[in-house]
Design a protein around this motif. Structure first.
Motif: not given
Length: 150
Positions: A19-29
């Protein structure tokens, strides 16, 4: 199979997810070309806004829209190796949805810890509601008579 509560089921399926944190998800996108997928229902999107760049796929169509080999797939469903980050309102239904995608072979599917509400609380970009209803993203094969039936 022994009966278990939904909380036990959720804990079990989450062991399969990175699972990703919001910041990790934003960086991944931004950097890894991850596909953000909003499965919240329309009333929540219309009330709270949306994540810029995320595709909207109603939960009842998720597997059909993200199956890279399916006839109803989104253009963004480019392969089984794509990182797909599903989010709901608070991060519960998205865990179940991500595991369902993994079962289809999307082995990098995961979800956003805390869902849209955590994304917004982290101060990440949110497109404000405009008063106009949001609509799900059309699939790649949208033509008259080729839509999914409910």
């Amino acid at each position: 199979m022994a009966a278990r509560s939904v909380d036990e089921h959720l804990a079990r399926v989450r062991t399969r997810l990175a699972r990703l944190t919001p910041r990790q998800a934003a960086d991944a996108a931004a950097g890894q070309d991850a596909l953000l997928v909003d499965i919240r229902y329309q009333a929540l999107r219309d009330r709270d806004g949306t994540v810029p760049g995320a595709v909207v796929v109603e939960r009842n169509e998720l597997e059909w829209r993200l199956d890279p080999s399916g006839s109803h797939r989104l253009a963004q469903a480019t392969g089984h190796d794509r990182l797909v980050v599903v989010f709901c309102n608070e991060g519960y239904a998205s865990s179940l949805a991500a595991v369902s995608l993994q079962d289809l072979g999307l082995h990098r599917a995961t979800d956003l810890v805390g869902g849209f509400q955590a994304w917004r609380a982290a101060g990440l970009p949110v497109a404000a509601p405009t008063g106009e209803p949001t609509v799900p993203t059309p699939h790649i094969g949208t033509t008259a008579g080729n839509d999914l039936e409910e």
